[in-house]
Every structure is written in structure tokens, then in C-alpha cells.
Enzyme design. Structure first.
Site, PDB file in Angstrom:
ATOM      1  N   LYS A   1       0.854  -1.187   0.000  1.00  0.00           N
ATOM      2  CA  LYS A   1       0.000   0.000   0.000  1.00  0.00           C
ATOM      3  C   LYS A   1       0.894   1.244   0.000  1.00  0.00           C
ATOM      4  O   LYS A   1       1.950   1.257   0.604  1.00  0.00           O
ATOM      5  CB  LYS A   1      -0.890   0.026   1.247  1.00  0.00           C
ATOM      6  CG  LYS A   1      -1.586  -1.283   1.595  1.00  0.00           C
ATOM      7  CD  LYS A   1      -2.667  -1.676   0.605  1.00  0.00           C
ATOM      8  CE  LYS A   1      -3.410  -2.907   1.014  1.00  0.00           C
ATOM      9  NZ  LYS A   1      -2.861  -4.163   0.595  1.00  0.00           N
ATOM     10  N   GLY A   2       0.454   2.281  -0.689  1.00  0.00           N
ATOM     11  CA  GLY A   2       1.194   3.540  -0.675  1.00  0.00           C
ATOM     12  C   GLY A   2       2.129   3.731  -1.851  1.00  0.00           C
ATOM     13  O   GLY A   2       2.839   4.724  -1.911  1.00  0.00           O
ATOM     14  N   CYS A   3       2.132   2.802  -2.786  1.00  0.00           N
ATOM     15  CA  CYS A   3       2.972   2.935  -3.969  1.00  0.00           C
ATOM     16  C   CYS A   3       2.112   3.410  -5.138  1.00  0.00           C
ATOM     17  O   CYS A   3       0.977   2.977  -5.296  1.00  0.00           O
ATOM     18  CB  CYS A   3       3.625   1.603  -4.339  1.00  0.00           C
ATOM     19  SG  CYS A   3       4.920   1.112  -3.202  1.00  0.00           S
ATOM     20  N   GLN A   4       2.679   4.282  -5.952  1.00  0.00           N
ATOM     21  CA  GLN A   4       1.987   4.785  -7.143  1.00  0.00           C
ATOM     22  C   GLN A   4       1.748   3.641  -8.121  1.00  0.00           C
ATOM     23  O   GLN A   4       0.671   3.496  -8.670  1.00  0.00           O
ATOM     24  CB  GLN A   4       2.848   5.863  -7.785  1.00  0.00           C
ATOM     25  CG  GLN A   4       2.278   6.448  -9.054  1.00  0.00           C
ATOM     26  CD  GLN A   4       3.191   7.519  -9.630  1.00  0.00           C
ATOM     27  OE1 GLN A   4       4.103   7.997  -8.987  1.00  0.00           O
ATOM     28  NE2 GLN A   4       2.923   7.873 -10.862  1.00  0.00           N
ATOM     29  N   SER A   5       2.776   2.823  -8.327  1.00  0.00           N
ATOM     30  CA  SER A   5       2.635   1.649  -9.190  1.00  0.00           C
ATOM     31  C   SER A   5       2.350   0.438  -8.309  1.00  0.00           C
ATOM     32  O   SER A   5       2.422   0.522  -7.090  1.00  0.00           O
ATOM     33  CB  SER A   5       3.898   1.447 -10.022  1.00  0.00           C
ATOM     34  OG  SER A   5       5.038   1.516  -9.204  1.00  0.00           O
TER      35      SER A   5
END
Length: 140
Positions: free
Chosen positions: A49-53
Site C-alpha cells: 500500500k502507498g505505492c503509485q505503481s
């Protein structure tokens, strides 16, 4: 090799590049060389969670060491994940928890990432440490 030694090796490698375009190219090559992660491991339980990709990280204990598998749907992010795997994979949970990552600041990685990618990097590191904590708790 220890986590510290691996980080020093990465710093040495990055110092050989003249500019950030070469460093990005190197990280992209690292991402391309990452072993394929089994599709069955790319479920929501391994999604960071928290990643753009999309980034998936899975861990397994092999003896007293943690082995990580990872993948991303973005090629640069996959290269960043490859660097983290190199540092953390096949280390003990205790060593992962007791060692800070200094190579990221030393090579200037975070400052050369977009804010969303930098946040994703922090989320990835946090996930590796959470896996280590979970396994260390099981071992205690």
C-alpha cells in the site's frame, strides 16, 4: 555478505555513473534482470500500500534467513525493488531490523524520485521490515 557490505557495494556501483540518466538506466536494467515472480504471489496480501505503481513483495524463511520475492508493474520501480531485494534477501530478520538503509541517501536516490515514488520507496522499506518483525516474533 552483510547488509552494510551490500550497501557499500551499491554505493560504489552508483559512483561509477556520471549522471542520473545513467543511474536510471542502470536501475531499469536491474529491474529487467529481476527473476519473475509467480503470478500466484501477486495477490492483494502481497501488494504494498502507498505505492503509485503496483509492487508485490513476498517472503519465506529459508533456514534462519528471510528470502524475498518481488515484482512491480513499473520498470523503474522494479529496479528500486531489485536494489532492496539485494540488500534484504537472505538476511536474518534480526539483521534486517537492526540495520538502517544508508545507501539510499548516499546515492541520492530519494531526492531524484518524484514525491509519490519517494513515498512508495518508504512504503516498500517499511514492508520489508514488517516481514522481518513478523518472522522474528515467530522465532521468539
Amino acid at each position: 555478505m552483510t547488509i552494510k557490505e551490500i550497501q557499500e557495494e551499491i554505493i560504489d556501483e552508483f559512483e561509477s555513473f556520471e549522471d542520473w540518466m545513467e543511474r536510471y538506466d542502470y536501475m531499469i536494467e536491474l529491474g529487467k534482470s529481476l527473476p519473475e515472480m509467480e503470478e500466484s504471489l501477486k495477490g492483494n496480501e502481497n501488494l504494498i500500500k502507498g505505492c503509485q505503481s503496483k509492487v508485490w513483495v513476498h517472503s519465506e524463511m529459508q533456514g534462519d534467513k528471510l528470502h524475498f520475492f518481488a515484482d512491480s508493474d513499473a520498470i523503474l520501480t522494479k529496479g528500486i525493488v531489485a536494489l532492496l531485494l539485494r540488500v534484504y534477501s537472505d538476511q536474518t530478520p534480526q539483521d534486517i531490523l537492526n540495520n538502517d538503509l544508508f545507501f539510499i541517501d548516499q546515492i541520492g536516490l530519494k531526492e531524484h524520485l518524484s514525491p509519490t515514488r519517494a513515498n512508495g520507496l518508504v512504503s516498500m522499506i517499511k514492508q520489508f521490515k514488517l516481514y522481518a518483525l513478523a518472522y522474528q516474533t515467530k522465532l521468539s
